[in-house]
Design a protein around this motif. Structure first.
Motif, short mmCIF file in Angstrom:
data_model
loop_
_atom_site.label_atom_id
_atom_site.label_comp_id
_atom_site.label_asym_id
_atom_site.label_seq_id
_atom_site.Cartn_x
_atom_site.Cartn_y
_atom_site.Cartn_z
N LYS B 158 -24.32 -9.86 9.42
CA LYS B 158 -25.21 -9.65 10.56
C LYS B 158 -24.36 -9.50 11.82
CE LYS B 158 -28.85 -12.02 13.11
NZ LYS B 158 -29.66 -13.26 13.14
N ALA B 159 -24.65 -8.46 12.58
CA ALA B 159 -23.95 -8.26 13.84
C ALA B 159 -24.98 -7.99 14.92
CB ALA B 159 -22.97 -7.11 13.72
N LEU B 160 -24.51 -7.95 16.17
CA LEU B 160 -25.46 -7.72 17.27
C LEU B 160 -25.78 -6.23 17.39
CD1 LEU B 160 -27.06 -8.75 19.71
CD2 LEU B 160 -24.96 -8.47 21.07
N LYS B 161 -24.73 -5.41 17.50
CA LYS B 161 -24.93 -3.98 17.67
C LYS B 161 -23.95 -3.21 16.80
CE LYS B 161 -26.07 -4.36 22.57
NZ LYS B 161 -25.56 -4.07 23.92
N GLY B 162 -24.38 -2.03 16.40
CA GLY B 162 -23.50 -1.15 15.65
C GLY B 162 -23.77 0.29 16.06
N ASP B 163 -22.89 1.20 15.63
CA ASP B 163 -23.15 2.62 15.87
C ASP B 163 -23.11 3.35 14.53
OD1 ASP B 163 -20.46 3.10 15.25
OD2 ASP B 163 -19.84 3.09 17.37
N ARG B 164 -23.35 4.66 14.55
CA ARG B 164 -23.47 5.36 13.26
C ARG B 164 -22.14 5.52 12.54
NH1 ARG B 164 -22.11 10.84 13.66
NH2 ARG B 164 -22.17 11.73 15.76
N TRP B 165 -21.04 5.22 13.18
CA TRP B 165 -19.75 5.18 12.50
C TRP B 165 -19.44 3.80 11.92
CZ3 TRP B 165 -15.80 8.43 15.87
CH2 TRP B 165 -16.15 9.81 15.76
N GLY B 166 -20.30 2.83 12.17
CA GLY B 166 -20.13 1.51 11.58
C GLY B 166 -19.36 0.51 12.43
N ASN B 167 -19.01 0.89 13.65
CA ASN B 167 -18.36 -0.08 14.55
C ASN B 167 -19.34 -1.19 14.88
OD1 ASN B 167 -15.85 1.42 15.00
ND2 ASN B 167 -17.16 2.90 16.07
N LEU B 168 -18.83 -2.42 14.97
CA LEU B 168 -19.73 -3.56 15.19
C LEU B 168 -19.22 -4.50 16.29
CD1 LEU B 168 -20.30 -4.75 11.48
CD2 LEU B 168 -21.77 -3.21 12.80
N VAL B 196 -26.65 1.72 18.45
CA VAL B 196 -26.48 2.42 19.73
C VAL B 196 -25.76 3.75 19.48
CG1 VAL B 196 -26.40 0.23 20.99
CG2 VAL B 196 -24.26 1.28 20.22
N PRO B 197 -25.89 4.70 20.41
CA PRO B 197 -25.20 5.98 20.24
C PRO B 197 -23.68 5.77 20.24
CG PRO B 197 -26.79 6.08 22.05
CD PRO B 197 -26.67 4.64 21.66
N LEU B 198 -22.93 6.71 19.63
CA LEU B 198 -21.47 6.65 19.70
C LEU B 198 -21.07 6.57 21.17
CD1 LEU B 198 -20.17 9.25 17.08
CD2 LEU B 198 -20.46 6.77 16.83
N GLY B 199 -20.11 5.71 21.47
CA GLY B 199 -19.73 5.51 22.87
C GLY B 199 -20.50 4.39 23.53
N GLY B 200 -21.55 3.93 22.85
CA GLY B 200 -22.36 2.85 23.42
C GLY B 200 -21.70 1.48 23.28
N LEU B 201 -20.65 1.41 22.43
CA LEU B 201 -19.89 0.16 22.32
C LEU B 201 -18.55 0.37 23.02
CD1 LEU B 201 -20.45 -0.65 18.52
CD2 LEU B 201 -21.74 -1.54 20.47
N ASP B 202 -18.18 -0.54 23.90
CA ASP B 202 -16.88 -0.46 24.57
C ASP B 202 -15.79 -0.54 23.50
OD1 ASP B 202 -14.51 -0.88 25.91
OD2 ASP B 202 -15.33 -2.42 27.26
N PRO B 203 -14.97 0.52 23.36
CA PRO B 203 -13.94 0.49 22.30
C PRO B 203 -12.98 -0.68 22.42
CG PRO B 203 -13.63 2.37 23.78
CD PRO B 203 -14.95 1.76 24.13
N GLU B 204 -12.84 -1.24 23.63
CA GLU B 204 -11.94 -2.39 23.81
C GLU B 204 -12.52 -3.68 23.23
OE1 GLU B 204 -8.99 -2.15 24.79
OE2 GLU B 204 -8.83 -0.41 26.11
#
Lengths: 218, 229
Positions: B158-168, B196-204
């Motif tokens: 379980k994570a808070l947010k993810g994107d369609r590439w699977g970043n969490l 969230v859309p790609l770019g919606g998660l701060d890559p840092e």
């Protein structure tokens, strides 16, 4: 016989935790130590489920099911605190980054062996959690416990009879009757409650006890 | 276009079969992917090997899976708790096998699997019941126990947010085993409060890079949960 209360024991442990220390307080009695850490001292409390800079319990109604301690009770995060995953959390212990952990115990040997996870009784369901990692990982492992069982048997022993948590890992025990250093050289009394003599303590525990040059009374 | 998002929890777990090994994130109920587990129970599969820190709390998540009789073996560090009654009953009835692992060794063995290591030497447990008959070695004056990686067919986290590439990204202490389990399973399925859309998660601040995640499912109810009364 004088005995220290739970609060007095917690306050006594707190006295030995210096500014800047990274500390894990085990489930049960050791959690009480947090209540006695002086507010002017920056001390970093670690909880093995993944937080550093743990604060006190939240106000009623502000509990968050995803902000809990190792005992699964709601806690808060101090400003500047942070979260991390389990591998990092246990690297903090095993990697020797954590300065002090304070644990409860069934038995401690005069050489610092610890037994605190399993009674070994038939039918008992064993559970170990992080006890073994904490015990051998922290730079210093303190134990906080009553010195005698309710039946009057010493929990400071020559050899543990309960299943071990770790070998030679405890450096000091804080008990209701005094503070005792343990280790390769055996047990050495550092402090006794007022009115208790070293002879009486030897009689109660039945283990060889050296004593520090100057025994303090608490 | 790569899109790892799946429309429902049911679809996300649709290929988990009988006898699968399944890592389940969570420390107690924090980080427990309840909706994925409910979907797994609804699928009717059994004979599962479950890897989790605990052995179920109360009536939900891993506890519900055990109650439903779907767990053949559990690998965990802290099964016995005040609210582990479903595990306790199954264990005493001889219906569930327990492999007890110190918590840090559990994390290290899972991490070793994800990192492709053949084994680890750990100081934790040396000289105790939990290291009995295991190979040991003295390295630089310290004693270690040889422990093998724990891998699994699936990880449910379980994570808070993810994107369609699977970043969490995760939330507070619900992170716990999620990032390392994601690395150690052949197929990792993450339930998130929001995709969230790609770019919606701060890559840092991405905690789990998408390479470790195969499916992401949005479960709207999985956001902040109030404490159980």
């Amino acid at each position: 016989m004088n005995r220290m209360t739970r609060d007095q024991m917690a306050a006594r442990v707190a006295r030995d935790i210096p500014e800047g220390a990274y500390v894990n307080l085990g489930i049960g009695l050791p959690t009480k130590v947090a209540d006695f850490l002086p507010v002017e001292r920056d001390i970093f409390l670690q909880s093995e489920n993944g937080l550093l800079g743990m604060g006190p319990a939240p106000a009623k109604g502000e509990e968050d099911a995803e902000l809990i301690n190792a005992g699964k009770q709601p806690v808060t995060l101090l400003t500047g605190g942070c979260f991390f995953h389990h591998a990092d959390s246990f690297a903090m212990m095993r990697g020797g980054h954590l300065d002090i952990c304070v644990l409860g115990a069934f038995q401690v040997s005069i050489h610092g062996d610890l037994a605190n996870w399993h009674t070994g009784e038939p039918g008992a369901i064993p559970a170990v959690g992080g006890a073994m990692d904490l015990a051998i990982g922290a730079k210093q492992t303190f134990v906080m416990m009553d010195l005698l069982t309710k039946q009057g048997e010493s929990k400071l022993v020559e050899r543990c009879t309960y299943p071990l948590t770790g070998l030679g890992c405890v450096s000091r025990i804080y008990t209701d009757l005094g503070v005792i250093a343990v280790g390769p050289e055996g047990a050495r009394v550092i402090e006794l409650v007022d009115g208790l003599t070293i002879e009486e303590l030897r009689r109660l525990t039945g283990v060889p006890l050296a004593f520090a040059r100057q025994i303090e009374t608490a | 276009m790569i899109d790892k998002s799946v429309e429902s929890a049911e679809a996300a777990v649709a290929d988990i079969g009988d006898g699968a090994s399944v890592m389940i994130g969570g420390f107690g109920t924090a980080g427990m992917p309840d909706q994925l587990i409910d979907a797994l129970i609804a699928r009717g599969v059994g004979d599962l090997t479950i890897i989790n820190n605990n052995a179920g709390n109360g009536e939900t998540g891993v506890a519900a899976l055990i109650k439903a009789g779907r767990v053949h073996k559990i690998i965990c560090s802290f099964p016995r708790q005040s609210d582990s009654h479903h595990f306790d009953a199954a264990y005493r009835a001889g219906q569930i096998e327990l492999e007890l692992v110190p918590q840090g060794n559990l994390a290290a063995r899972i991490q070793a699997a994800g990192a492709g290591l053949g084994a680890i030497f750990t100081p934790t447990g040396f000289g105790t019941l939990l290291a009995e008959s295991k190979e040991t070695r003295r390295i630089d004056g310290r004693d270690y126990v040889l422990e093998y990686p724990i891998r699994a067919d699936f990880a449910l986290i379980k994570a808070l947010k993810g994107d369609r590439w699977g970043n969490l990204v995760y939330r507070k202490t619900a992170r716990n085993f999620g990032p390392i389990m994601a690395m150690a399973a052949a197929t990792t399925i993450a339930q998130v409060s929001a995709i969230v859309p790609l770019g919606g998660l701060d890559p840092e601040v991405v905690v789990t890079p998408g390479i470790f995640v195969q499916r992401v499912v949005q479960i709207a109810t999985a956001a902040t949960q109030p404490m159980a009364a």
